[in-house]
Enzyme design. Structure first.
Site, PDB file in Angstrom:
ATOM      1  N   HIS A  41     -28.946  56.717  -8.358  1.00 41.50           N
ATOM      2  CA  HIS A  41     -28.517  57.277  -8.498  1.00 41.50           C
ATOM      3  C   HIS A  41     -26.764  56.839  -8.906  1.00 41.50           C
ATOM      4  CE1 HIS A  41     -31.922  60.799  -9.060  1.00 41.50           C
ATOM      5  NE2 HIS A  41     -31.055  60.841 -10.000  1.00 41.50           N
ATOM      6  N   THR A  42     -26.536  56.402  -7.848  1.00 41.46           N
ATOM      7  CA  THR A  42     -25.138  56.155  -8.153  1.00 41.46           C
ATOM      8  C   THR A  42     -25.251  55.101  -9.303  1.00 41.46           C
ATOM      9  OG1 THR A  42     -24.850  56.798  -6.367  1.00 41.46           O
ATOM     10  CG2 THR A  42     -22.828  55.715  -7.064  1.00 41.46           C
ATOM     11  N   HIS A  62     -26.894  48.945  -4.009  1.00 42.54           N
ATOM     12  CA  HIS A  62     -26.442  49.169  -3.253  1.00 42.54           C
ATOM     13  C   HIS A  62     -26.867  48.929  -2.149  1.00 42.54           C
ATOM     14  CE1 HIS A  62     -26.524  52.657  -4.853  1.00 42.54           C
ATOM     15  NE2 HIS A  62     -26.208  53.035  -3.691  1.00 42.54           N
ATOM     16  N   GLU A  63     -28.210  49.316  -2.868  1.00 40.04           N
ATOM     17  CA  GLU A  63     -29.186  49.434  -1.150  1.00 40.04           C
ATOM     18  C   GLU A  63     -30.274  48.724  -0.654  1.00 40.04           C
ATOM     19  OE1 GLU A  63     -30.378  53.604  -1.676  1.00 40.04           O
ATOM     20  OE2 GLU A  63     -32.368  52.785  -2.513  1.00 40.04           O
ATOM     21  N   CYS A  98     -11.305  53.388  11.124  1.00 38.77           N
ATOM     22  CA  CYS A  98     -12.299  52.846  12.003  1.00 38.77           C
ATOM     23  C   CYS A  98     -11.384  52.728  13.477  1.00 38.77           C
ATOM     24  CB  CYS A  98     -12.588  51.220  11.858  1.00 38.77           C
ATOM     25  SG  CYS A  98     -13.641  50.900  10.602  1.00 38.77           S
ATOM     26  N   CYS A 106     -13.928  53.234   6.083  1.00 35.75           N
ATOM     27  CA  CYS A 106     -13.447  51.776   6.469  1.00 35.75           C
ATOM     28  C   CYS A 106     -12.442  51.830   5.540  1.00 35.75           C
ATOM     29  CB  CYS A 106     -13.832  50.536   6.278  1.00 35.75           C
ATOM     30  SG  CYS A 106     -13.530  48.619   7.352  1.00 35.75           S
ATOM     31  N   ARG A 110     -11.047  48.662   0.564  1.00 34.65           N
ATOM     32  CA  ARG A 110     -11.396  49.217  -0.151  1.00 34.65           C
ATOM     33  C   ARG A 110     -10.702  48.908  -1.377  1.00 34.65           C
ATOM     34  NH1 ARG A 110      -8.921  55.351   1.039  1.00 34.65           N
ATOM     35  NH2 ARG A 110      -6.782  54.001   0.330  1.00 34.65           N
ATOM     36  N   CYS A 169     -28.267  53.218   1.728  1.00 32.23           N
ATOM     37  CA  CYS A 169     -27.840  54.290   1.148  1.00 32.23           C
ATOM     38  C   CYS A 169     -28.647  55.319   0.866  1.00 32.23           C
ATOM     39  CB  CYS A 169     -27.676  53.976  -0.475  1.00 32.23           C
ATOM     40  SG  CYS A 169     -26.577  55.036  -1.081  1.00 32.23           S
ATOM     41  N   ARG A 365     -38.238  56.714  -4.984  1.00 31.95           N
ATOM     42  CA  ARG A 365     -37.537  55.675  -5.176  1.00 31.95           C
ATOM     43  C   ARG A 365     -37.902  54.513  -5.447  1.00 31.95           C
ATOM     44  NH1 ARG A 365     -32.770  56.905  -4.399  1.00 31.95           N
ATOM     45  NH2 ARG A 365     -31.358  56.540  -3.565  1.00 31.95           N
TER      46      ARG A 365
END
Ligand SMILES: NC(=O)c1ccc[n+]([C@@H]2O[C@H](COP(=O)([O-])OP(=O)(O)OC[C@H]3O[C@@H](n4cnc5c(N)ncnc54)[C@H](O)[C@@H]3O)[C@@H](O)[C@H]2O)c1
Ligand SMILES: [Zn+2]
Ligand SMILES: [Zn+2]
Length: 370
Positions: A41-42, A62-63, A98, A106, A110, A169, A365
């Site tokens: 979904h992201t 991202h998965e 961390c 972390c 970022r 994810c 999925r």
């Protein structure tokens, strides 16, 4: 070298499949051949334009799961041929967060990750029209991608890529919310709002730790069969009991309120119900769902004064390099189930169909296999 990729040129437009340039890994970086990737979904949220931090053109995704093909100078924890899962929440083991052991957020990369670039401030992707940006530090909608070493979890080599990509994810987010964030205890009563890809993983996490009642709440009755299979013991449809009666229904079912509740809808009104259905004195509600930009949550402070706790979780509170390999082991040992959650698979050329299935609520999925 070149790679095939699904490029998001601008918000609201379908992805197009392109052959683009990918530069090799710089110091501290790793080139990964992505073997499979889930559609989350992201990704859809960013592609829709609703994500204020979305950057275009970009390679979303991202998965994923894949194989290390080249390592940059100074990389010591990975070698060519290792099987890996990319981490949008890295684990440097050196930053304040961390070292604190109190959070998985972390901070090492970022700032640059949020800008769609590698830690040195540049992108490895380009095409005739110019720079193409990274996404969540992963960009798994490309057959080859580059990641910082600290953003890769090394996993066992007998695990199938087209299943364990989901651990990158959804699986970890749901199960981790139960184990790491809520620390649900055996015998606890749990309420799970939203029985999609995340909620089902919350349910199987709750079952794994020995929860007693696992109450699912969803507007869509078609979600019931699968949720039962994963461990749901009771179901509430707000459209049947009345939206304003959901909290009372959960309080009645649990003899006073849920010990833990989880929002896996992203709806701020549901988040309020999730808090207020918690047991007076100790019930904890965990926000997993990502609300639309600009939305706010509210409740009467009395709810917190009388002991309910409101928390949130990102990537299930998991420390990726440490925890993700363990979750892969759990899958391989049959402690958790993934296969039946992957309802559709497709090649990269059909990736937009995967987004359609998600929007139509037809998939749990979809996984793209390269
Ligand atoms: N915190 C994190 O790290 C993280 C990671 C991944 C995804 N997410 C978020 O988790 C949320 C759930 O993702 P998903 O993939 O499971 O989505 P999904 O669409 O598969 O599932 C959502 C479910 O919620 C139900 N629902 C919607 N509105 C409802 C309402 N008002 N009351 C009850 N049920 C309702 C839908 O019928 C659906 O079954 C999304 O907001 C997603 O962005 C968060
Ligand atoms: Zn995701
Ligand atoms: Zn760190």
């Amino acid at each position: 070298m070149k790679t095939r990729a699904a490029v998001a040129w601008k918000a609201g437009a379908p992805l197009t499949i392109e052959t683009i340039e990918i530069a090799g890994p710089k110091p501290g970086e790793v080139l990964v051949e992505v073997m499979a990737t889930g559609i989350c979904h992201t990704d859809a949220y960013t592609l829709s334009g609703a994500d204020p931090e979305g950057i275009f053109p970009a390679i979303l995704g991202h998965e994923g799961a894949g194989i290390v093909r080249e390592i940059g100078a100074g990389v010591t924890s990975l070698k060519v041929g290792d099987h890996v899962i990319p981490l949008y929440t890295p684990e440097c083991r050196q930053c304040k967060t961390c070292l604190s052991r109190r959070s998985n957020l972390c901070t090492a990369i970022r700032a640059t990750q949020g800008k769609g670039v590698m830690p040195d401030g540049t992108s490895r992707f380009s095409c005739d029209q110019g720079t193409v940006f990274h996404y969540m530090g992963c960009s798994t909608f490309a057959n080859f991608t580059v990641l910082p070493e600290i953003a890769l979890a090394k996993v066992r080599e007998d695990a199938p890529f087209d299943k364990i990509c989901y651990i990158g994810c959804g699986v970890t987010t749901g199960i981790g919310a139960v184990i790491n964030t809520a620390k649900v205890w055996p015998g606890a009563n749990v309420a799970v709002f939203g029985l999609g890809g995340i909620g089902l993983n919350v349910i199987q996490g709750a079952r794994m730790v020995g929860a007693d009642k696992i109450i699912g709440i969803d507007l869509n009755p078609e979600k019931v069969a699968m949720a039962k299979k994963f461990g749901m013991t009771d179901f509430i449809n707000p459209n049947e009991v009345g939206v304003d009666k959901v909290v009372q229904a959960i309080v009645d079912l649990t003899g006073g309120g849920a010990d833990f509740s989880f929002d896996a809808t992203g709806n701020v009104n549901v988040m309020r119900q999730a808090l207020e259905c918690c047991h007076r004195g100790w019930g904890e509600s965990i926000i997993i769902g990502v609300a639309e930009a600009g939305r706010e949550i509210s409740t009467r402070p009395f709810q917190l004064v009388t002991g309910r706790v409101w928390k949130g979780t990102a990537f299930g509170g998991a420390r990726g390099r440490t925890d993700v390999p363990k979750i892969v082991d759990w899958y391989m040992e049959g402690k958790i189930e993934i296969d039946s959650l992957i309802t559709h698979t497709m090649g990269l050329d059909d990736i937009n169909h995967g987004f359609d299935l998600m929007h139509e609520g037809k998939s749990i999925r979809s996984v793209v296999i390269y």
